[in-house]
Design an enzyme around this catalytic site. Structure first.
Site, PDB file in Angstrom:
ATOM      1  N   SER A   1       0.792  -1.229   0.000  1.00  0.00           N
ATOM      2  CA  SER A   1       0.000   0.000   0.000  1.00  0.00           C
ATOM      3  C   SER A   1       0.825   1.279   0.000  1.00  0.00           C
ATOM      4  CB  SER A   1      -0.963   0.018   1.190  1.00  0.00           C
ATOM      5  OG  SER A   1      -0.277   0.266   2.398  1.00  0.00           O
TER       6      SER A   1
ATOM      7  N   LYS B   1       0.583   4.625   6.734  1.00  0.00           N
ATOM      8  CA  LYS B   1      -0.126   5.460   5.756  1.00  0.00           C
ATOM      9  C   LYS B   1       0.437   6.873   5.787  1.00  0.00           C
ATOM     10  CE  LYS B   1      -2.972   2.108   4.865  1.00  0.00           C
ATOM     11  NZ  LYS B   1      -2.849   1.355   3.628  1.00  0.00           N
TER      12      LYS B   1
END
Length: 196
Positions: free
Chosen positions: A59, A105
């Site tokens: 990700s 993230k």
């Protein structure tokens, strides 16, 4: 028989004491206390100041790749709120796995910001965001304008390919309480060592 100097007598007494079972036990107890104190210090530092984390998944590509080790600064919440552009680690409860899941993230918006995704571009407060850390436009479609609550962060993975990142677009803004820390450095492998 001559008299031993005071220093020599003291050394002999210490040698006798350490050679006795009581002296050996005292020495072992001393080392056990030092080891326990060292372990407590490591746990304290790990809990409140920093730790190391390993990247799992895709990700955050191309910024981070699987297997890299990160230095995580856990004092960020003491020093102030994470800022746009920071790479952070968040701790979320997973209903499927019934245990906490740690995600890496990037913060793209903070409390009070409005987020909007249109034609593969990220807009914050009506302005297109320059994202040199991504390798592709956002392929997952649009995202209607959404205002972030105070005390929350909107996070996304740097990998903008379709279905590559499970982030705030699916689970919503993240409360600050879920922030573990900020990823400051890639520390392994050595040829990738750099500040984020």
């Amino acid at each position: 028989m001559g008299l031993l100097p005071a220093k020599g007598m003291q050394e002999q007494e210490e040698q006798k004491a350490s050679a006795s079972p009581e002296g050996s036990l005292r020495e072992i107890w001393k080392w056990m206390k030092l080891t326990a104190a060292g372990l407590l210090l490591v746990v304290f530092i790990h809990q409140y100041f920093f730790h190391f984390s390993t990247v799992r998944g895709i990700s955050m590509e191309p910024t981070l790749v699987e297997g890299e080790w990160l230095f995580i600064n856990k004092t960020i919440r003491l020093a102030g709120m994470p800022q746009r552009g920071d790479v952070i680690v968040i701790k979320r409860n997973s209903e499927e796995e019934r245990k906490p899941v740690f995600l890496v993230k990037r913060v793209v918006a903070v409390g009070g910001d409005e987020v909007h995704i249109r034609r593969g571009r990220l807009y914050v407060n009506g302005e297109a965001v320059s994202e040199p850390y991504t390798g592709t436009p956002i392929e997952d479609g649009g995202f209607e304008p959404y205002t972030i609550e105070e005390g929350h962060l909107f996070v996304m993975g740097d990998n903008r390919h379709r279905y590559a990142s499970h982030d705030s677009r699916s689970f919503g803004a993240v409360p600050l309480e879920e922030v573990v820390g900020r990823a400051e450095w890639i520390i392994w492998p050595l040829d990738k060592w750099r500040r984020l």
